[in-house]
Design an enzyme around this catalytic site. Sequence first.
Site, PDB file in Angstrom:
ATOM      1  N   THR A 131     -12.599 -13.821  -3.251  1.00 23.21           N
ATOM      2  CA  THR A 131     -13.154 -12.489  -3.007  1.00 23.21           C
ATOM      3  C   THR A 131     -13.161 -12.263  -1.503  1.00 23.21           C
ATOM      4  O   THR A 131     -14.171 -12.448  -0.825  1.00 23.21           O
ATOM      5  CB  THR A 131     -14.544 -12.348  -3.644  1.00 23.21           C
ATOM      6  OG1 THR A 131     -14.422 -12.603  -5.044  1.00 23.21           O
ATOM      7  CG2 THR A 131     -15.082 -10.936  -3.463  1.00 23.21           C
ATOM      8  N   ASP A 184      -6.803  -4.173  -5.374  1.00 25.94           N
ATOM      9  CA  ASP A 184      -6.431  -2.846  -4.885  1.00 25.94           C
ATOM     10  C   ASP A 184      -5.043  -2.430  -5.373  1.00 25.94           C
ATOM     11  O   ASP A 184      -4.749  -1.239  -5.534  1.00 25.94           O
ATOM     12  CB  ASP A 184      -6.424  -2.805  -3.360  1.00 25.94           C
ATOM     13  CG  ASP A 184      -7.558  -3.547  -2.696  1.00 25.94           C
ATOM     14  OD1 ASP A 184      -8.027  -4.549  -3.257  1.00 25.94           O
ATOM     15  OD2 ASP A 184      -7.967  -3.151  -1.586  1.00 25.94           O
ATOM     16  N   TRP A 220     -11.761  -0.595  -7.919  1.00 19.58           N
ATOM     17  CA  TRP A 220     -10.301  -0.519  -8.074  1.00 19.58           C
ATOM     18  C   TRP A 220      -9.884  -0.954  -9.473  1.00 19.58           C
ATOM     19  O   TRP A 220      -8.951  -0.387 -10.059  1.00 19.58           O
ATOM     20  CB  TRP A 220      -9.611  -1.403  -7.044  1.00 19.58           C
ATOM     21  CG  TRP A 220      -9.750  -1.052  -5.594  1.00 19.58           C
ATOM     22  CD1 TRP A 220      -9.967  -1.936  -4.564  1.00 19.58           C
ATOM     23  CD2 TRP A 220      -9.644   0.240  -4.971  1.00 19.58           C
ATOM     24  NE1 TRP A 220     -10.019  -1.275  -3.358  1.00 19.58           N
ATOM     25  CE2 TRP A 220      -9.810   0.057  -3.572  1.00 19.58           C
ATOM     26  CE3 TRP A 220      -9.424   1.524  -5.458  1.00 19.58           C
ATOM     27  CZ2 TRP A 220      -9.768   1.120  -2.671  1.00 19.58           C
ATOM     28  CZ3 TRP A 220      -9.388   2.582  -4.550  1.00 19.58           C
ATOM     29  CH2 TRP A 220      -9.557   2.377  -3.188  1.00 19.58           C
ATOM     30  N   ASP A 243       0.789  -1.235   0.000  1.00 17.03           N
ATOM     31  CA  ASP A 243       0.000   0.000   0.000  1.00 17.03           C
ATOM     32  C   ASP A 243       0.817   1.279   0.000  1.00 17.03           C
ATOM     33  O   ASP A 243       0.273   2.363   0.261  1.00 17.03           O
ATOM     34  CB  ASP A 243      -0.965   0.002   1.181  1.00 17.03           C
ATOM     35  CG  ASP A 243      -2.122  -0.962   0.970  1.00 17.03           C
ATOM     36  OD1 ASP A 243      -2.683  -0.951  -0.131  1.00 17.03           O
ATOM     37  OD2 ASP A 243      -2.436  -1.723   1.890  1.00 17.03           O
ATOM     38  N   GLY A 302      -8.857 -17.994  -7.367  1.00 12.96           N
ATOM     39  CA  GLY A 302      -9.361 -16.642  -7.178  1.00 12.96           C
ATOM     40  C   GLY A 302     -10.237 -16.593  -5.947  1.00 12.96           C
ATOM     41  O   GLY A 302     -11.014 -17.512  -5.681  1.00 12.96           O
ATOM     42  N   ARG A 313     -16.243  -2.463  -4.239  1.00 16.36           N
ATOM     43  CA  ARG A 313     -15.017  -1.658  -4.256  1.00 16.36           C
ATOM     44  C   ARG A 313     -13.891  -2.362  -5.015  1.00 16.36           C
ATOM     45  O   ARG A 313     -13.048  -1.705  -5.611  1.00 16.36           O
ATOM     46  CB  ARG A 313     -14.583  -1.285  -2.836  1.00 16.36           C
ATOM     47  CG  ARG A 313     -13.605  -0.105  -2.842  1.00 16.36           C
ATOM     48  CD  ARG A 313     -13.390   0.515  -1.478  1.00 16.36           C
ATOM     49  NE  ARG A 313     -12.680  -0.354  -0.559  1.00 16.36           N
ATOM     50  CZ  ARG A 313     -13.229  -0.982   0.484  1.00 16.36           C
ATOM     51  NH1 ARG A 313     -14.527  -0.844   0.732  1.00 16.36           N
ATOM     52  NH2 ARG A 313     -12.509  -1.736   1.274  1.00 16.36           N
TER      53      ARG A 313
END
Length: 395
Positions: A234, A174, A250, A111, A232, A246
């Site tokens: 979530t 993100d 992104w 981040d 994958g 969200r």
Amino acid sequence: MRYTFLFSFLISLQSFAQKPSVNASKQLDYCVAQLKKAVPEQTDYAREPRRIPAGQKNWNTVAVTDWTSGFWPGTLWYAYEYAKDPFLKAKAEGFTESLATVLNKPVVDHDLGFQFYCSYGNGYRLTKSPAYKKILLRAADSLATLFNPKVGTILSWPRPVPNMEWPQHNTIMDNMINLELLFWASKNGGSKKLYDIAVSHATTTMKNHFRPDWTSYHVVVYDKQTGRKIKGVTHQGYADNSMWARGQAWAIYGFTMSYRESGRNEFLETAQKTADVFIKNLPADHVPYWDFNAPDIPDAPRDASAAAVVSSALLELSTLVKDKALQVKYRAEAEAMLASLSSDTYQSHAVNNAFLLHSTGHKPNNSEIDVSINYADYYYIEALLRLNKLQEAEK
């Protein structure tokens, strides 16, 4: 064919004209007024405002190491850009410069882009401070240390996280936003390899994060040695096969930005496809539920932050696509979102000192549900600035 296109374009224009209009400068004035209520409450530059829970007026704060720590100073920079108020600039500088200590420790996650590009990036854009540039280049080099060339992406969480099969390599959607720091650094004195890392990350994400309908997984887990996609997930959505609002936001924002920075058409196409499925499934007021597949819709919590991110992305996307009808479509949808966000339903006003109400952070973790949150405010004021520049140009 020519007349068919013209007719379609005129219909799109008519539809655009019927959408709720947003006076961007008026809403920016509102944001500045809200900030001036909030800033006097924040006297510790080592603590960054993050959320305002229901029933509270003032911001709860977090340490500068928090992943959201760049949004508050970034919001102050945006407010200063609009209002040219020296008070806001001084506060933006104080909260920005407190983040520098983050780079004195080993990288704990991806981040750094959120933390440093939103704060120092906007600060450098507006001041051209050599000290800010130096910090940004350091942050980009730190972020690049998480890149795994065998996988082709930046590691998101370099630590055990549930369901991520640590120590395998995980990448969250993100992380697309953090690439902007790398793109910027590669063009402003940093290594050209930073550009290659950003392109590799976006390309690998494009190939592995999307289902056939262009809804996205939040996370993809890879074999760290071979780069093979394991699964994958979530993580913050309702289910692994659902469209977490969200996360999809992104994706729209990240691929729009990646096209702007690289000029690669496949990134533009991905931005459009992810935007189209998001728009198609929105409720009537254009503000999504926290997950498009939440089982308790229409009683499920909304996520104003996702609408704020997408409205900003769509305004930029409308300036990048060449088809006139698509320009109108994306601009109109962005304004429809902003019209709802700027209504009494979503604006905070006297309720608290934020800009927006009704965001959802991490619903499966029962965290930050129906709150005001700093990244919703950041992307809301960014979207308003983008719209204001478009409206001023049209005058």
